[in-house]
Design a protein around this motif. Structure first.
Motif, mmCIF file in Angstrom:
data_model
loop_
_atom_site.group_PDB
_atom_site.id
_atom_site.type_symbol
_atom_site.label_atom_id
_atom_site.label_comp_id
_atom_site.label_asym_id
_atom_site.label_seq_id
_atom_site.Cartn_x
_atom_site.Cartn_y
_atom_site.Cartn_z
ATOM 1 N N ILE A 124 0.856 -1.185 0.000
ATOM 2 C CA ILE A 124 0.000 0.000 0.000
ATOM 3 C C ILE A 124 0.889 1.230 0.000
ATOM 4 O O ILE A 124 1.835 1.316 0.793
ATOM 5 N N GLY A 125 0.601 2.166 -0.897
ATOM 6 C CA GLY A 125 1.408 3.373 -0.976
ATOM 7 C C GLY A 125 0.621 4.544 -1.521
ATOM 8 O O GLY A 125 -0.402 4.368 -2.181
ATOM 9 N N THR A 126 1.117 5.739 -1.237
ATOM 10 C CA THR A 126 0.487 6.976 -1.694
ATOM 11 C C THR A 126 1.557 7.887 -2.268
ATOM 12 O O THR A 126 2.673 7.938 -1.752
ATOM 13 N N ASP A 127 1.208 8.597 -3.322
ATOM 14 C CA ASP A 127 2.081 9.634 -3.868
ATOM 15 C C ASP A 127 1.218 10.864 -4.085
ATOM 16 O O ASP A 127 -0.013 10.787 -4.099
ATOM 17 N N SER A 128 1.876 12.009 -4.248
ATOM 18 C CA SER A 128 1.136 13.243 -4.478
ATOM 19 C C SER A 128 1.876 14.105 -5.482
ATOM 20 O O SER A 128 3.073 13.933 -5.715
ATOM 21 N N GLN A 129 1.128 15.031 -6.051
ATOM 22 C CA GLN A 129 1.678 15.953 -7.036
ATOM 23 C C GLN A 129 1.013 17.305 -6.823
ATOM 24 O O GLN A 129 -0.208 17.386 -6.736
ATOM 25 N N VAL A 130 1.826 18.343 -6.711
ATOM 26 C CA VAL A 130 1.298 19.696 -6.591
ATOM 27 C C VAL A 130 1.097 20.238 -7.999
ATOM 28 O O VAL A 130 2.015 20.213 -8.818
ATOM 29 N N LYS A 131 -0.123 20.694 -8.264
ATOM 30 C CA LYS A 131 -0.474 21.253 -9.573
ATOM 31 C C LYS A 131 -1.105 22.616 -9.319
ATOM 32 O O LYS A 131 -2.309 22.707 -9.075
ATOM 33 N N GLY A 132 -0.285 23.656 -9.342
ATOM 34 C CA GLY A 132 -0.777 24.993 -9.035
ATOM 35 C C GLY A 132 -1.175 25.075 -7.574
ATOM 36 O O GLY A 132 -0.370 24.795 -6.690
ATOM 37 N N ARG A 133 -2.454 25.415 -7.321
ATOM 38 C CA ARG A 133 -2.929 25.513 -5.937
ATOM 39 C C ARG A 133 -3.530 24.201 -5.432
ATOM 40 O O ARG A 133 -3.985 24.117 -4.299
ATOM 41 N N ILE A 134 -3.553 23.193 -6.280
ATOM 42 C CA ILE A 134 -4.167 21.908 -5.910
ATOM 43 C C ILE A 134 -3.080 20.856 -5.712
ATOM 44 O O ILE A 134 -2.122 20.785 -6.470
ATOM 45 N N MET A 176 8.830 6.461 9.131
ATOM 46 C CA MET A 176 9.233 5.112 9.523
ATOM 47 C C MET A 176 8.668 4.773 10.901
ATOM 48 O O MET A 176 8.134 3.687 11.113
ATOM 49 N N GLY A 177 8.761 5.714 11.833
ATOM 50 C CA GLY A 177 8.232 5.480 13.182
ATOM 51 C C GLY A 177 6.730 5.286 13.178
ATOM 52 O O GLY A 177 6.204 4.421 13.881
ATOM 53 N N TYR A 178 6.040 6.083 12.383
ATOM 54 C CA TYR A 178 4.584 6.006 12.293
ATOM 55 C C TYR A 178 4.156 4.648 11.739
ATOM 56 O O TYR A 178 3.315 3.954 12.313
ATOM 57 N N ILE A 179 4.743 4.245 10.630
ATOM 58 C CA ILE A 179 4.377 2.984 9.976
ATOM 59 C C ILE A 179 4.741 1.792 10.852
ATOM 60 O O ILE A 179 3.913 0.912 11.106
ATOM 61 N N MET A 180 5.979 1.763 11.346
ATOM 62 C CA MET A 180 6.417 0.629 12.157
ATOM 63 C C MET A 180 5.721 0.622 13.518
ATOM 64 O O MET A 180 5.421 -0.439 14.069
ATOM 65 N N GLY A 181 5.423 1.806 14.035
ATOM 66 C CA GLY A 181 4.697 1.895 15.303
ATOM 67 C C GLY A 181 3.290 1.324 15.208
ATOM 68 O O GLY A 181 2.724 0.872 16.192
ATOM 69 N N MET A 182 2.721 1.349 14.013
ATOM 70 C CA MET A 182 1.401 0.754 13.786
ATOM 71 C C MET A 182 1.521 -0.753 13.534
ATOM 72 O O MET A 182 0.516 -1.424 13.345
ATOM 73 N N GLY A 183 2.748 -1.260 13.511
ATOM 74 C CA GLY A 183 2.953 -2.694 13.342
ATOM 75 C C GLY A 183 3.085 -3.145 11.902
ATOM 76 O O GLY A 183 3.030 -4.340 11.612
ATOM 77 N N PHE A 184 3.280 -2.212 10.980
ATOM 78 C CA PHE A 184 3.372 -2.549 9.561
ATOM 79 C C PHE A 184 4.822 -2.592 9.102
ATOM 80 O O PHE A 184 5.682 -1.920 9.654
ATOM 81 N N THR A 185 5.074 -3.373 8.059
ATOM 82 C CA THR A 185 6.389 -3.403 7.427
ATOM 83 C C THR A 185 6.554 -2.136 6.607
ATOM 84 O O THR A 185 5.672 -1.773 5.829
ATOM 85 N N PHE A 186 7.679 -1.467 6.786
ATOM 86 C CA PHE A 186 7.959 -0.179 6.146
ATOM 87 C C PHE A 186 8.937 -0.354 4.999
ATOM 88 O O PHE A 186 9.923 -1.065 5.121
ATOM 89 N N ARG A 187 8.652 0.307 3.863
ATOM 90 C CA ARG A 187 9.587 0.354 2.741
ATOM 91 C C ARG A 187 9.683 1.805 2.260
ATOM 92 O O ARG A 187 8.667 2.474 2.092
ATOM 93 N N ALA A 188 10.918 2.262 2.042
ATOM 94 C CA ALA A 188 11.170 3.594 1.471
ATOM 95 C C ALA A 188 11.890 3.392 0.143
ATOM 96 O O ALA A 188 12.237 2.273 -0.233
ATOM 97 N N LYS A 189 12.135 4.500 -0.569
ATOM 98 C CA LYS A 189 12.886 4.405 -1.821
ATOM 99 C C LYS A 189 14.229 3.748 -1.549
ATOM 100 O O LYS A 189 14.809 3.998 -0.506
ATOM 101 N N HIS A 220 4.379 1.376 1.785
ATOM 102 C CA HIS A 220 5.463 2.005 1.036
ATOM 103 C C HIS A 220 5.362 3.520 1.150
ATOM 104 O O HIS A 220 4.287 4.079 0.974
ATOM 105 N N ALA A 221 6.495 4.158 1.421
ATOM 106 C CA ALA A 221 6.544 5.615 1.526
ATOM 107 C C ALA A 221 7.419 6.182 0.407
ATOM 108 O O ALA A 221 8.538 5.707 0.197
ATOM 109 N N ASP A 222 6.917 7.197 -0.255
ATOM 110 C CA ASP A 222 7.648 7.853 -1.348
ATOM 111 C C ASP A 222 8.638 8.850 -0.743
ATOM 112 O O ASP A 222 8.572 10.044 -0.996
ATOM 113 N N ILE A 223 9.529 8.331 0.088
ATOM 114 C CA ILE A 223 10.489 9.156 0.807
ATOM 115 C C ILE A 223 11.885 8.634 0.512
ATOM 116 O O ILE A 223 12.135 7.427 0.597
#
Length: 161
Positions: A41-51, A133-146, A114-117
């Protein structure tokens, strides 16, 4: 989850039932077909002007047989620093992971968040690495970064760009 019915498949078809029901049925049919699954599970974001547009993905990998994913998009006009945005991405992924982990546990399916970090301190997103990393692992989930966080860096990334 407030956005329970706004999920869709990669081909654009919106899910007509709650994501929990879709995943439960899918896990049953994948099990019947003899497929071993892993979920990322992962999330990414993109800034497009004010959105700022966010895309969260639930990626299912069939061992040796490809995969598929469910997608949820969200937009906001709230202005955020890069660190805030990275932690918002992580928060969205954790919300989804937490709401579904009981199903994956019941079906004995491994799950990663998965974190886009970037792990390289020369990149601005690295400012959020320790908290994420602390947030994800603290919730008991396996953490993956770039570079191992393909659900966010490749799959979700394609949805928001």
């Amino acid at each position: 989850m407030q956005h329970i019915n706004k999920w869709r498949r990669f081909n654009g078809d919106e899910l007509q039932r709650p994501i929990v029901d879709e995943i439960t049925d899918m896990l049953n049919s994948e099990r019947e077909a003899g497929n071993d699954l892993k979920v990322c599970i992962g999330t990414d974001s993109q800034v497009k002007g004010r959105i700022t547009e966010f895309a969260t993905v639930i990626v299912f990998l069939r061992q040796g047989k490809g995969g598929f994913m469910f997608i949820h998009n969200f937009t906001t006009q709230r202005k955020m620093s890069i660190k805030e945005r990275m932690l918002e991405e992580v928060g969205r992924s954790i919300e989804v992971a937490y709401s579904l982990c009981h199903i994956f546990t019941a079906y004995n399916v491994d799950m990663e968040v998965h974190a886009d970090i970037n792990t390289n301190p020369n990149f601005r997103s690295n400012d959020a690495l320790k908290e994420a990393m602390g947030y994800i692992m603290g919730m008991g989930f396996t953490f993956r970064a770039k570079p191992y966080a393909f659900a966010s860096t490749s799959c979700a990334n394609k949805i928001v760009h």
